[in-house]
Design a protein around this motif. Structure first.
Motif, short mmCIF file in Angstrom:
data_model
loop_
_atom_site.label_atom_id
_atom_site.label_comp_id
_atom_site.label_asym_id
_atom_site.label_seq_id
_atom_site.Cartn_x
_atom_site.Cartn_y
_atom_site.Cartn_z
N UNK B 9 0.82 -1.21 0.00
CA UNK B 9 0.00 0.00 0.00
C UNK B 9 0.85 1.26 0.00
N UNK B 10 0.33 2.31 -0.62
CA UNK B 10 1.04 3.59 -0.62
C UNK B 10 0.55 4.47 0.53
N UNK B 11 -0.63 4.12 1.06
CA UNK B 11 -1.22 4.90 2.13
C UNK B 11 -1.80 3.97 3.19
N UNK B 12 -1.42 4.20 4.41
CA UNK B 12 -2.00 3.44 5.52
C UNK B 12 -2.44 4.42 6.60
N UNK B 13 -3.42 3.99 7.39
CA UNK B 13 -3.92 4.86 8.46
C UNK B 13 -3.15 4.60 9.75
N UNK B 14 -3.09 5.58 10.62
CA UNK B 14 -2.47 5.35 11.93
C UNK B 14 -3.10 4.18 12.63
N UNK B 15 -2.27 3.41 13.31
CA UNK B 15 -2.58 2.19 14.07
C UNK B 15 -2.72 0.95 13.18
N UNK B 16 -2.82 1.12 11.87
CA UNK B 16 -2.92 -0.04 10.98
C UNK B 16 -1.57 -0.76 10.87
N UNK B 17 -1.64 -1.98 10.31
CA UNK B 17 -0.43 -2.77 10.07
C UNK B 17 -0.03 -2.66 8.61
N UNK B 18 1.25 -2.37 8.39
CA UNK B 18 1.81 -2.31 7.04
C UNK B 18 2.39 -3.66 6.67
N UNK B 19 2.02 -4.14 5.48
CA UNK B 19 2.62 -5.35 4.95
C UNK B 19 3.21 -5.04 3.58
N UNK B 20 4.50 -5.22 3.45
CA UNK B 20 5.19 -5.00 2.18
C UNK B 20 5.81 -6.31 1.70
N UNK B 21 5.76 -6.50 0.40
CA UNK B 21 6.34 -7.69 -0.21
C UNK B 21 7.49 -7.30 -1.12
N UNK B 22 8.58 -8.05 -1.01
CA UNK B 22 9.73 -7.87 -1.88
C UNK B 22 9.82 -9.10 -2.78
N UNK B 23 9.68 -8.90 -4.07
CA UNK B 23 9.82 -9.98 -5.04
C UNK B 23 11.19 -9.90 -5.68
N UNK B 24 11.93 -11.02 -5.60
CA UNK B 24 13.31 -10.98 -6.08
C UNK B 24 13.47 -11.86 -7.31
N UNK B 79 9.91 -14.46 -2.46
CA UNK B 79 9.39 -13.26 -1.82
C UNK B 79 9.84 -13.14 -0.36
N UNK B 80 10.05 -11.89 0.04
CA UNK B 80 10.33 -11.57 1.44
C UNK B 80 9.28 -10.55 1.88
N UNK B 81 8.71 -10.78 3.05
CA UNK B 81 7.60 -9.96 3.51
C UNK B 81 7.99 -9.24 4.80
N UNK B 82 7.66 -7.95 4.83
CA UNK B 82 7.88 -7.12 6.02
C UNK B 82 6.53 -6.72 6.57
N UNK B 83 6.33 -6.88 7.87
CA UNK B 83 5.14 -6.33 8.51
C UNK B 83 5.58 -5.38 9.61
N UNK B 84 4.87 -4.27 9.69
CA UNK B 84 5.15 -3.26 10.70
C UNK B 84 3.81 -2.86 11.31
N UNK B 85 3.66 -3.15 12.57
CA UNK B 85 2.38 -2.93 13.22
C UNK B 85 2.26 -1.52 13.78
N UNK B 86 1.03 -1.14 14.11
CA UNK B 86 0.76 0.12 14.79
C UNK B 86 1.44 1.31 14.11
N UNK B 87 1.16 1.47 12.84
CA UNK B 87 1.81 2.51 12.05
C UNK B 87 1.45 3.91 12.58
N UNK B 88 2.43 4.80 12.45
CA UNK B 88 2.32 6.18 12.93
C UNK B 88 2.82 7.11 11.83
N UNK B 89 2.40 8.34 11.81
CA UNK B 89 2.91 9.26 10.78
C UNK B 89 4.43 9.33 10.69
N UNK B 90 5.13 9.09 11.80
CA UNK B 90 6.59 9.12 11.74
C UNK B 90 7.16 7.94 10.95
#
Lengths: 106, 122
Positions: B9-24, B79-90
């Motif tokens: 995603x290019x946009x996530x809301x505060x407190x949401x979880x970000x999931x990014x996928x890296x395809x190699x 694929x390698x997947x990154x998850x980052x929980x509780x997203x914040x504007x920072x």
């Protein structure tokens, strides 16, 4: 946590030698990498293992690492070398980056 | 040719979880001399390493984010997947997927993806 310090900016005239430093406690005991990042682009590895150049990196890029300071030297700086430069080392299993130095070729 | 491509995603809301996928492509995630890291860069700021994963599934995390970040891989899917929980504007930043290479005693970041800008905003 381990920290590395770089000067925010360095200016150089075309054809002259640019020197960018990276300082940290006993930095010479660590293997250092340097990255070049141009605006809007991904970083590019220009130096690894303190002083080795990856294939394709011009010979004008050289580096050293001793004591508490590592140095990236660009000899005969060209306009295309204008970019941000980051040093990077490992502290146990954690990768640490310096704050970056903006090189301006005036 | 080695390539890494980030997606998510290019946009996530505060407190949401970000999931990014890296395809190699161009290398195998089962190669013992290679690994994959996630590194991010807030706009106008310095690079910050987040996590890495090796072929044997060994992982390491930035201690400042340890409670929030997870990395995993699917070797068969490349694929390698990154998850980052509780997203914040920072956490607004460009997130890079980066190949790690070990030719000798330590690791180097030798190939970088183009990065994906993630904005955290309500």
């Amino acid at each position: 946590s381990y920290e590395m310090t770089q000067p925010p900016s360095v200016s150089v005239s075309p054809g002259q030698t640019a020197t960018i430093t990276c300082s940290g406690d006993k930095l010479g005991h660590k293997y250092l990498s340097w990255f070049q990042q141009k605006p809007g682009q991904s970083p590019v590895l220009v130096i690894f293992q303190d002083a080795r150049r990856p294939s394709g990196i011009p010979e004008r890029f050289s580096a050293s690492n001793s004591g508490n300071t590592a140095t990236l030297t660009i000899t005969g700086t060209e306009a295309m070398d204008e970019a941000d430069y980051y040093c990077q080392a490992w502290d146990t299993s954690t990768a640490i980056f310096g704050g970056g130095t903006r090189l301006t070729v005036l | 040719q080695v390539t890494l491509k980030e997606s998510g995603p290019v946009l996530v809301k505060p407190t949401e979880t970000l999931t990014l996928t890296c395809s190699v492509s161009g290398f195998s995630l089962s190669n013992a001399a290679l690994g994959v890291s996630w590194i991010r860069q807030p706009p106008g700021k310095a690079l910050e390493w987040l996590a890495h994963i090796f072929s044997n599934d060994e992982k390491s995390y930035n201690t400042s984010l340890r409670r929030r970040v997870t990395v995993s891989k699917d070797t068969s899917k490349r694929q390698v997947v990154l998850t980052l929980t509780n997203m914040d504007p920072v956490d607004t930043a460009t997130y890079f997927c980066v190949r790690m290479w070990q030719p000798d005693v330590t690791w180097y970041f030798d190939h970088w993806g183009r990065g994906t800008l993630v904005t955290v905003s309500s």
